[in-house]
Design a protein around this motif. Structure first.
Motif, PDB file in Angstrom:
ATOM      1  N   SER A 116       0.755  -1.223  -0.123  1.00 20.86           N
ATOM      2  CA  SER A 116      -0.034  -0.019   0.091  1.00 20.86           C
ATOM      3  C   SER A 116       0.985   1.196   0.000  1.00 20.86           C
ATOM      4  CB  SER A 116      -0.929  -0.029   1.222  1.00 20.86           C
ATOM      5  OG  SER A 116      -1.781  -1.085   1.181  1.00 20.86           O
ATOM      6  N   GLY A 117       1.882   1.295   0.807  1.00 18.91           N
ATOM      7  CA  GLY A 117       2.610   2.520   0.904  1.00 18.91           C
ATOM      8  C   GLY A 117       3.303   2.884  -0.402  1.00 18.91           C
ATOM      9  N   GLU A 118       3.875   1.791  -1.152  1.00 18.92           N
ATOM     10  CA  GLU A 118       4.632   2.079  -2.290  1.00 18.92           C
ATOM     11  C   GLU A 118       3.597   2.663  -3.498  1.00 18.92           C
ATOM     12  OE1 GLU A 118       6.521  -1.323  -2.488  1.00 18.92           O
ATOM     13  OE2 GLU A 118       5.094  -2.696  -3.671  1.00 18.92           O
ATOM     14  N   THR A 119       2.301   1.844  -3.343  1.00 16.62           N
ATOM     15  CA  THR A 119       1.342   2.322  -4.290  1.00 16.62           C
ATOM     16  C   THR A 119       0.825   3.841  -4.363  1.00 16.62           C
ATOM     17  OG1 THR A 119       0.480  -0.065  -4.216  1.00 16.62           O
ATOM     18  CG2 THR A 119      -0.988   1.518  -5.094  1.00 16.62           C
ATOM     19  N   GLU A 120       0.572   4.100  -2.783  1.00 13.07           N
ATOM     20  CA  GLU A 120       0.292   5.548  -2.472  1.00 13.07           C
ATOM     21  C   GLU A 120       1.231   6.483  -3.072  1.00 13.07           C
ATOM     22  OE1 GLU A 120      -1.873   6.698   1.325  1.00 13.07           O
ATOM     23  OE2 GLU A 120       0.065   6.420   1.774  1.00 13.07           O
ATOM     24  N   ALA A 121       2.571   6.138  -2.896  1.00 17.93           N
ATOM     25  CA  ALA A 121       3.626   7.369  -3.360  1.00 17.93           C
ATOM     26  C   ALA A 121       3.712   7.163  -4.885  1.00 17.93           C
ATOM     27  CB  ALA A 121       4.951   6.496  -2.792  1.00 17.93           C
ATOM     28  N   SER A 122       3.195   6.235  -5.686  1.00 20.33           N
ATOM     29  CA  SER A 122       3.437   6.073  -7.138  1.00 20.33           C
ATOM     30  C   SER A 122       2.217   6.479  -7.942  1.00 20.33           C
ATOM     31  CB  SER A 122       3.783   4.813  -7.322  1.00 20.33           C
ATOM     32  OG  SER A 122       4.700   4.267  -6.765  1.00 20.33           O
ATOM     33  N   LEU A 123       1.164   6.666  -7.571  1.00 19.20           N
ATOM     34  CA  LEU A 123      -0.186   6.672  -8.206  1.00 19.20           C
ATOM     35  C   LEU A 123      -0.040   7.994  -9.229  1.00 19.20           C
ATOM     36  CD1 LEU A 123      -2.981   5.047  -6.027  1.00 19.20           C
ATOM     37  CD2 LEU A 123      -2.201   4.583  -8.303  1.00 19.20           C
ATOM     38  N   ASP A 124       0.390   9.190  -8.429  1.00 18.25           N
ATOM     39  CA  ASP A 124       0.538  10.337  -9.300  1.00 18.25           C
ATOM     40  C   ASP A 124       1.065  10.228 -10.498  1.00 18.25           C
ATOM     41  OD1 ASP A 124      -0.958  12.355  -8.126  1.00 18.25           O
ATOM     42  OD2 ASP A 124       0.319  12.814  -6.669  1.00 18.25           O
ATOM     43  N   THR A 125       2.187   9.344 -10.613  1.00 21.38           N
ATOM     44  CA  THR A 125       3.163   9.294 -11.569  1.00 21.38           C
ATOM     45  C   THR A 125       2.447   8.352 -12.596  1.00 21.38           C
ATOM     46  OG1 THR A 125       5.076   9.321 -10.313  1.00 21.38           O
ATOM     47  CG2 THR A 125       5.412   8.261 -12.361  1.00 21.38           C
ATOM     48  N   PHE A 126       1.677   7.245 -12.050  1.00 19.25           N
ATOM     49  CA  PHE A 126       1.133   6.242 -12.970  1.00 19.25           C
ATOM     50  C   PHE A 126      -0.197   7.051 -13.749  1.00 19.25           C
ATOM     51  CE2 PHE A 126       2.338   2.800  -9.820  1.00 19.25           C
ATOM     52  CZ  PHE A 126       3.776   2.591 -10.672  1.00 19.25           C
ATOM     53  N   LYS A 127      -0.628   7.739 -13.038  1.00 17.48           N
ATOM     54  CA  LYS A 127      -1.882   8.560 -13.691  1.00 17.48           C
ATOM     55  C   LYS A 127      -1.386   9.380 -14.641  1.00 17.48           C
ATOM     56  CE  LYS A 127      -5.805  11.636 -12.649  1.00 17.48           C
ATOM     57  NZ  LYS A 127      -6.462  12.463 -11.558  1.00 17.48           N
ATOM     58  N   GLY A 128      -0.463  10.184 -14.497  1.00 19.55           N
ATOM     59  CA  GLY A 128       0.122  11.268 -15.704  1.00 19.55           C
ATOM     60  C   GLY A 128       0.727  10.702 -16.737  1.00 19.55           C
ATOM     61  N   ALA A 129       1.274   9.297 -16.680  1.00 19.88           N
ATOM     62  CA  ALA A 129       1.558   8.557 -17.732  1.00 19.88           C
ATOM     63  C   ALA A 129       0.208   7.497 -18.403  1.00 19.88           C
ATOM     64  CB  ALA A 129       2.682   7.492 -17.491  1.00 19.88           C
ATOM     65  N   ASN A 130      -0.701   7.575 -17.803  1.00 16.13           N
ATOM     66  CA  ASN A 130      -1.899   6.764 -18.224  1.00 16.13           C
ATOM     67  C   ASN A 130      -1.555   5.152 -18.223  1.00 16.13           C
ATOM     68  OD1 ASN A 130      -4.686   6.875 -18.855  1.00 16.13           O
ATOM     69  ND2 ASN A 130      -4.186   6.574 -21.081  1.00 16.13           N
ATOM     70  N   LEU A 131      -0.627   4.846 -17.241  1.00 15.09           N
ATOM     71  CA  LEU A 131      -0.535   3.466 -17.038  1.00 15.09           C
ATOM     72  C   LEU A 131      -1.034   2.571 -16.097  1.00 15.09           C
ATOM     73  CD1 LEU A 131       1.939   1.379 -17.761  1.00 15.09           C
ATOM     74  CD2 LEU A 131       3.183   2.299 -15.767  1.00 15.09           C
ATOM     75  N   PRO A 132      -1.685   1.930 -16.873  1.00 16.21           N
ATOM     76  CA  PRO A 132      -2.887   1.052 -16.110  1.00 16.21           C
ATOM     77  C   PRO A 132      -2.006  -0.144 -15.091  1.00 16.21           C
ATOM     78  CG  PRO A 132      -2.855   0.143 -18.227  1.00 16.21           C
ATOM     79  CD  PRO A 132      -2.076   1.489 -18.257  1.00 16.21           C
ATOM     80  N   ILE A 133      -2.727  -0.100 -13.756  1.00 14.66           N
ATOM     81  CA  ILE A 133      -1.846  -0.834 -12.761  1.00 14.66           C
ATOM     82  C   ILE A 133      -3.294  -1.930 -12.306  1.00 14.66           C
ATOM     83  CG2 ILE A 133      -0.366   0.598 -12.348  1.00 14.66           C
ATOM     84  CD1 ILE A 133      -1.559   1.075  -9.676  1.00 14.66           C
ATOM     85  N   ILE A 134      -2.810  -3.307 -12.075  1.00 10.58           N
ATOM     86  CA  ILE A 134      -3.887  -4.041 -11.216  1.00 10.58           C
ATOM     87  C   ILE A 134      -2.931  -4.629  -9.890  1.00 10.58           C
ATOM     88  CG2 ILE A 134      -5.229  -6.021 -11.325  1.00 10.58           C
ATOM     89  CD1 ILE A 134      -5.379  -5.702 -14.161  1.00 10.58           C
ATOM     90  N   THR A 135      -3.267  -3.965  -8.827  1.00 14.49           N
ATOM     91  CA  THR A 135      -2.486  -4.597  -7.741  1.00 14.49           C
ATOM     92  C   THR A 135      -3.031  -5.868  -7.273  1.00 14.49           C
ATOM     93  OG1 THR A 135      -1.748  -4.063  -5.408  1.00 14.49           O
ATOM     94  CG2 THR A 135      -3.713  -3.133  -6.039  1.00 14.49           C
ATOM     95  N   PRO A 136      -2.197  -6.892  -6.894  1.00 10.27           N
ATOM     96  CA  PRO A 136      -2.802  -8.174  -6.467  1.00 10.27           C
ATOM     97  C   PRO A 136      -3.050  -8.253  -5.052  1.00 10.27           C
ATOM     98  CG  PRO A 136      -0.461  -8.544  -7.036  1.00 10.27           C
ATOM     99  CD  PRO A 136      -0.821  -7.083  -7.253  1.00 10.27           C
ATOM    100  N   SER A 137      -2.546  -7.308  -4.237  1.00  8.51           N
ATOM    101  CA  SER A 137      -2.145  -7.238  -2.896  1.00  8.51           C
ATOM    102  C   SER A 137      -2.347  -6.005  -1.892  1.00  8.51           C
ATOM    103  CB  SER A 137      -0.941  -7.956  -2.802  1.00  8.51           C
ATOM    104  OG  SER A 137       0.147  -7.273  -3.118  1.00  8.51           O
TER     105      SER A 137
END
Length: 386
Positions: A116-137
């Protein structure tokens, strides 16, 4: 202010990289849908592969690896590569890795981030790049609060797991005094908070730190409280050390913890005797009892039993691979494919379809209790929904 400006400039740089890379791909690669293929795409895995939480991340990565191995065998003329981003489970390392993934235009999507912590720290970047993610955990509920657009979760969150753990403590263990400890991580604190909501009054609460090794002060508080159950919100290394020290100090109660502790490495850290009887929850079914040929295929490739979330990671990786097979070879097309996806995972049996905020369809959410027995983590029972 300086940090905000840096983030803005960083986001602009990532967008420029993505735009430039997309232009280059368009000129170099045949256009999807024109009877040709894009055959140099990558699927990323983002999570701990080294460090204290690597046991959890490696199982997930191996599930992705199996999905790719099978896909590439069936599509030998147009393979997909695996790109690994080893976060070590550290949120401080996540932004740089997220920027790297976002800037690689061949990365069509990510399985992860795992925590969760690393996801929280990364979501702005993924959104800016329109990079889809699916976290399994990654199970912190607030990860889906904002309109990220790219975020999807392949399991239930801690609004399911926390209350289930609380109900197990009350209804099955029938504990009258429960002490609650968390490691102050995004995941650990959130999970502990949900457990306390169900339990109501607790015997006491304390906070420790990730990478802490001496828990004498907390152990003294647990013993003084008279608690017969200790709930721990956090990951397996700290949980194992805390329990080992508590048992050595003469505490004879039962530890209950969440999916961050649900790994064989917890037993190694705590020791067989101390760990025996520990109850571990997970918003997942036992990977060792997964459906179809998953368990046999995993053991043939990895030479080990599948661990927590290996089957979920396999299934969500296959969602991306189905999209690629269907010609969804841009991030925008892949994102639309995932948003509209409705299919059953061959390993988990879960029907993967996502709410607008990226959460898994609530009807597909389940929580299991596992128990440490005879030096192994074994399935015990699916916890009924409240």
């Amino acid at each position: 202010m300086r940090q905000q400006l840096a983030r803005v400039l960083g986001g602009v740089a990532v967008l420029a990289l993505v735009a430039g890379g997309a232009a280059a791909c368009k000129s170099d690669d045949a256009t999807p849908g024109a009877g040709s293929k894009v055959c140099d795409l990558k699927l990323g895995f983002f999570g701990a592969l080294t460090g204290d939480a690597a046991g959890l991340g490696i199982h997930m990565r191996n599930g992705v690896k199996l999905a790719l191995e099978q896909y590439n065998k069936d599509n030998a003329d147009c393979k997909v590569a695996l790109e690994e981003y080893d976060s070590q489970g550290d949120p401080a390392k996540a932004p740089a890795l997220a920027t790297k993934a976002a800037g690689d235009t061949k990365v069509i999507g990510l399985v992860g981030p795992a925590f969760s912590g690393e996801t929280e720290a990364s979501l702005d970047t993924f959104k800016g790049a329109n990079l889809p993610i699916i976290t399994p955990s990654a199970t912190r509920p607030s990860l889906s609060d904002k309109d990220w657009g790219v975020f999807h979760r392949g399991v239930g969150n801690d609004l399911a797991q926390g209350p289930a753990a609380g109900r197990y403590i009350k209804d099955v263990l029938k504990a009258e005094k429960v002490y609650v400890v968390d490691d102050q991580s995004a995941y650990g604190t959130g999970l502990a908070t949900e457990v306390v909501k169900v339990l109501g009054t607790v015997a006491g609460q304390d906070k420790v730190q990730v990478k802490q090794v001496d828990f004498a002060a907390t152990v003294a508080k647990i013993k003084a409280s008279g608690a017969t159950v200790l709930f721990f919100g956090g990951y397996y290394t700290e949980a194992g050390l805390l329990l080992k020290q508590a048992k050595a100090a003469g505490w004879n109660g039962v530890m209950v913890a969440g999916d961050g502790v649900n790994d064989a490495n917890f037993i190694k850290v705590a020791g067989d005797a101390a760990a025996e009887g520990t109850v571990l929850t997970c918003p997942c079914a036992p990977a060792t009892s997964a459906k179809g040929s998953f368990v046999a295929d995993y053991k043939a490739l990895i030479n080990a039993e599948p661990g927590t979330y290996a089957d979920v990671s396999y299934d969500v990786a296959k969602i991306f691979l189905e999209g690629i097979k269907a010609g969804k070879t841009t991030r925008a097309d892949m994102l639309a494919f995932i948003d509209g996806y409705n299919g059953t995972g061959s390993a988990t049996g879960v029907t993967y379809k996502f709410e607008k905020n990226g959460e898994l369809d609530p009807t597909q959410v389940l929580v299991w209790a596992f128990e440490v027995k005879g030096g192994a983590v074994v399935p015990k029972v699916e916890i009924p929904k409240g």
